[in-house]
Design a protein around this motif. Structure first.
Motif, mmCIF file in Angstrom:
data_model
loop_
_atom_site.group_PDB
_atom_site.id
_atom_site.type_symbol
_atom_site.label_atom_id
_atom_site.label_comp_id
_atom_site.label_asym_id
_atom_site.label_seq_id
_atom_site.Cartn_x
_atom_site.Cartn_y
_atom_site.Cartn_z
ATOM 1 N N ILE A 185 -9.629 -46.083 -28.833
ATOM 2 C CA ILE A 185 -10.681 -47.697 -28.778
ATOM 3 C C ILE A 185 -9.882 -48.494 -28.458
ATOM 4 C CG2 ILE A 185 -11.862 -47.793 -30.763
ATOM 5 C CD1 ILE A 185 -10.210 -49.311 -32.025
ATOM 6 N N TYR A 186 -10.512 -49.520 -27.485
ATOM 7 C CA TYR A 186 -9.214 -51.053 -26.971
ATOM 8 C C TYR A 186 -9.343 -51.877 -27.577
ATOM 9 C CZ TYR A 186 -9.651 -48.453 -21.707
ATOM 10 O OH TYR A 186 -9.541 -47.504 -21.067
ATOM 11 N N THR A 187 -8.279 -53.141 -27.611
ATOM 12 C CA THR A 187 -8.296 -54.250 -28.860
ATOM 13 C C THR A 187 -7.168 -54.613 -29.231
ATOM 14 O OG1 THR A 187 -8.463 -54.557 -31.475
ATOM 15 C CG2 THR A 187 -7.226 -52.179 -31.131
ATOM 16 N N ASN A 188 -7.107 -55.836 -29.100
ATOM 17 C CA ASN A 188 -5.853 -56.481 -28.073
ATOM 18 C C ASN A 188 -4.760 -56.179 -27.332
ATOM 19 O OD1 ASN A 188 -6.736 -58.290 -30.521
ATOM 20 N ND2 ASN A 188 -5.618 -56.357 -32.015
ATOM 21 N N ASN A 189 -5.470 -56.057 -26.021
ATOM 22 C CA ASN A 189 -4.658 -55.459 -25.132
ATOM 23 C C ASN A 189 -4.000 -54.625 -25.140
ATOM 24 O OD1 ASN A 189 -5.415 -57.664 -23.826
ATOM 25 N ND2 ASN A 189 -3.627 -59.705 -24.209
ATOM 26 N N ALA A 190 -4.468 -53.139 -26.012
ATOM 27 C CA ALA A 190 -3.918 -52.115 -26.643
ATOM 28 C C ALA A 190 -5.150 -51.245 -26.363
ATOM 29 C CB ALA A 190 -3.481 -52.095 -27.264
ATOM 30 N N GLN A 191 -4.756 -49.779 -26.248
ATOM 31 C CA GLN A 191 -5.597 -48.570 -26.005
ATOM 32 C C GLN A 191 -5.133 -48.024 -27.682
ATOM 33 O OE1 GLN A 191 -6.451 -46.754 -22.835
ATOM 34 N NE2 GLN A 191 -7.995 -45.237 -23.838
ATOM 35 N N ILE A 192 -6.123 -47.922 -28.672
ATOM 36 C CA ILE A 192 -5.300 -46.965 -29.789
ATOM 37 C C ILE A 192 -5.963 -45.051 -30.108
ATOM 38 C CG2 ILE A 192 -5.562 -46.801 -32.315
ATOM 39 C CD1 ILE A 192 -6.248 -50.004 -32.572
ATOM 40 N N PHE A 193 -4.821 -44.740 -29.936
ATOM 41 C CA PHE A 193 -5.652 -43.398 -29.652
ATOM 42 C C PHE A 193 -5.125 -42.637 -31.357
ATOM 43 C CE2 PHE A 193 -4.562 -43.780 -25.715
ATOM 44 C CZ PHE A 193 -5.497 -43.174 -25.108
ATOM 45 N N VAL A 194 -5.609 -41.736 -31.909
ATOM 46 C CA VAL A 194 -5.383 -40.908 -33.301
ATOM 47 C C VAL A 194 -4.753 -39.989 -32.724
ATOM 48 C CG1 VAL A 194 -6.351 -39.323 -35.228
ATOM 49 C CG2 VAL A 194 -7.319 -41.818 -34.093
ATOM 50 N N PHE A 195 -4.977 -38.933 -32.297
ATOM 51 C CA PHE A 195 -4.098 -38.831 -31.557
ATOM 52 C C PHE A 195 -2.913 -38.304 -29.791
ATOM 53 C CE2 PHE A 195 -8.256 -36.664 -33.309
ATOM 54 C CZ PHE A 195 -7.209 -35.840 -34.225
ATOM 55 N N ALA A 214 -12.956 -33.213 -31.002
ATOM 56 C CA ALA A 214 -12.996 -34.608 -30.020
ATOM 57 C C ALA A 214 -11.873 -35.787 -30.299
ATOM 58 C CB ALA A 214 -14.300 -35.480 -30.107
ATOM 59 N N HIS A 215 -11.575 -36.170 -29.142
ATOM 60 C CA HIS A 215 -10.297 -37.148 -29.738
ATOM 61 C C HIS A 215 -11.300 -38.303 -29.421
ATOM 62 C CE1 HIS A 215 -6.697 -34.009 -29.425
ATOM 63 N NE2 HIS A 215 -8.060 -33.656 -29.830
ATOM 64 N N PRO A 216 -10.512 -39.061 -30.250
ATOM 65 C CA PRO A 216 -11.542 -41.373 -30.336
ATOM 66 C C PRO A 216 -10.498 -41.507 -29.479
ATOM 67 C CG PRO A 216 -11.276 -40.806 -32.692
ATOM 68 C CD PRO A 216 -10.681 -38.932 -31.766
ATOM 69 N N THR A 274 -20.417 -42.353 -35.541
ATOM 70 C CA THR A 274 -19.761 -41.463 -34.401
ATOM 71 C C THR A 274 -18.730 -40.660 -34.580
ATOM 72 O OG1 THR A 274 -18.649 -42.994 -32.722
ATOM 73 C CG2 THR A 274 -20.918 -43.621 -32.583
ATOM 74 N N ILE A 275 -17.783 -40.726 -34.872
ATOM 75 C CA ILE A 275 -16.958 -40.121 -35.296
ATOM 76 C C ILE A 275 -17.356 -38.777 -36.159
ATOM 77 C CG2 ILE A 275 -14.829 -39.756 -36.484
ATOM 78 C CD1 ILE A 275 -14.723 -42.411 -35.721
ATOM 79 N N GLU A 276 -18.095 -39.048 -37.226
ATOM 80 C CA GLU A 276 -18.865 -37.668 -37.653
ATOM 81 C C GLU A 276 -19.668 -37.309 -36.926
ATOM 82 O OE1 GLU A 276 -18.352 -37.483 -41.156
ATOM 83 O OE2 GLU A 276 -16.769 -38.856 -41.175
ATOM 84 N N LEU A 277 -20.544 -37.558 -35.330
ATOM 85 C CA LEU A 277 -21.484 -37.033 -34.946
ATOM 86 C C LEU A 277 -20.990 -35.773 -34.216
ATOM 87 C CD1 LEU A 277 -23.965 -36.819 -33.852
ATOM 88 C CD2 LEU A 277 -23.272 -38.685 -32.711
ATOM 89 N N LEU A 278 -19.448 -36.743 -33.806
ATOM 90 C CA LEU A 278 -19.017 -35.353 -32.955
ATOM 91 C C LEU A 278 -17.179 -34.332 -33.281
ATOM 92 C CD1 LEU A 278 -18.425 -37.281 -29.348
ATOM 93 C CD2 LEU A 278 -19.611 -35.524 -29.952
ATOM 94 N N LYS A 279 -17.629 -34.543 -34.549
ATOM 95 C CA LYS A 279 -16.912 -33.557 -35.707
ATOM 96 C C LYS A 279 -16.925 -32.250 -35.400
ATOM 97 C CE LYS A 279 -14.710 -35.880 -39.843
ATOM 98 N NZ LYS A 279 -15.236 -35.732 -41.306
ATOM 99 N N PRO A 280 -17.995 -32.040 -34.759
ATOM 100 C CA PRO A 280 -18.023 -30.148 -34.687
ATOM 101 C C PRO A 280 -17.185 -30.320 -33.480
ATOM 102 C CG PRO A 280 -20.014 -30.725 -35.308
ATOM 103 C CD PRO A 280 -19.047 -32.492 -35.000
ATOM 104 N N PHE A 281 -16.784 -30.532 -32.646
ATOM 105 C CA PHE A 281 -16.481 -30.453 -31.267
ATOM 106 C C PHE A 281 -14.895 -31.152 -30.758
ATOM 107 C CE2 PHE A 281 -20.884 -31.215 -30.793
ATOM 108 C CZ PHE A 281 -21.357 -30.318 -30.650
ATOM 109 N N HIS A 324 -2.603 -41.867 -36.429
ATOM 110 C CA HIS A 324 -2.768 -40.865 -36.876
ATOM 111 C C HIS A 324 -3.873 -40.812 -37.868
ATOM 112 C CE1 HIS A 324 -0.012 -38.737 -34.838
ATOM 113 N NE2 HIS A 324 0.984 -39.384 -35.065
ATOM 114 N N ASP A 325 -4.504 -41.800 -38.286
ATOM 115 C CA ASP A 325 -5.613 -42.603 -39.251
ATOM 116 C C ASP A 325 -7.136 -42.670 -38.035
ATOM 117 O OD1 ASP A 325 -7.599 -43.749 -40.988
ATOM 118 O OD2 ASP A 325 -6.155 -45.461 -41.969
ATOM 119 N N MET A 326 -7.729 -41.736 -38.660
ATOM 120 C CA MET A 326 -9.403 -42.176 -37.788
ATOM 121 C C MET A 326 -9.606 -43.833 -38.480
ATOM 122 S SD MET A 326 -10.645 -40.266 -35.723
ATOM 123 C CE MET A 326 -10.149 -38.332 -36.415
#
Length: 206
Positions: free
Chosen positions: A41-51, A37-39, A28-35, A71-73
């Motif tokens: 996810i939720y994990t271990n009671n936290a929300q992880i962002f790349v940006f 997009a900022h991904p 999905t990350i590869e799929l939305l690369k042209p746009f 900062h690590d996709m």
């Protein structure tokens, strides 16, 4: 989690259904690369962002979860997850939805949940599935259930409930799936207004 997670407040148990495999998340990350997009996810009671941006700050404030910016996709697909979310510029959303429609997967689906948010999850996941599971465990007839929603990932839940209610600001497809549309939007406390008018007031009178 679009029905991928069910927390049963009657038994204090939690159930997980149909997680996205990590290789699908990477797709999905590869799929939305042209746009651009900022991904996240939720994990271990936290929300992880790349940006780190205004959206990441707003999201963490809303969810009350700890925010982690990596900062690590690759950190998005280290393990299976219930879903992955992408912030998209609202002006690009029609183009993104068409792109997803033209690049279907046999494993997962993508759909808009907010004007600037796309989510991907396993094709088998639905809030209807989680609701049906809950009702089955507690011997509740689905005809006795009232369900509320405002966007596409709520549709299945509204359809299988005895009463499916869409908020006034809901998407057109969700309004079509519902039995009733409220008089007010989410921002206008549409759920509370509907409950007070159609349930609470009758209970008090009786």
């Amino acid at each position: 989690m679009n029905g991928s997670s069910l927390k049963d407040s009657l038994t204090q148990k939690q159930y997980e259904y149909f997680k996205m495999k990590k290789e699908w998340i990477k797709e999905t990350i590869e799929l939305l690369k042209p746009f651009d997009a900022h991904p996240s996810i939720y994990t271990n009671n936290a929300q992880i962002f790349v940006f780190e941006d205004d959206f990441s700050h707003q999201a963490s404030t809303f969810s009350g979860l700890k925010t982690i910016v990596t900062h690590d996709m690759a950190s998005m697909y280290l393990e299976d997850n219930a879903k992955i979310m992408f912030r998209i510029e609202e002006s690009k959303m029609p183009q993104v939805e068409e792109w997803i429609k033209n690049h279907p997967s046999e494993h997962y689906i993508g759909f808009k949940t907010q004007p600037n948010l796309i989510e991907f999850c396993d094709k088998r996941v639905s809030k209807g599935y989680a609701l049906r599971s809950f009702c089955s465990m507690h011997d509740i007839d689905l005809e006795e259930v009232a369900a509320f929603g405002d966007t596409s990932n709520d549709n299945d839940m509204l359809k299988i409930s005895g009463l499916g209610v869409c908020l006034l600001n809901g998407s057109d497809d969700t309004k079509a799936a519902a039995d009733i549309i409220t008089d007010k939007t989410c921002d206008e406390d549409g759920w509370a207004n509907y409950m007070e008018k159609h349930f609470i007031s009758k209970y008090i009178k009786n």
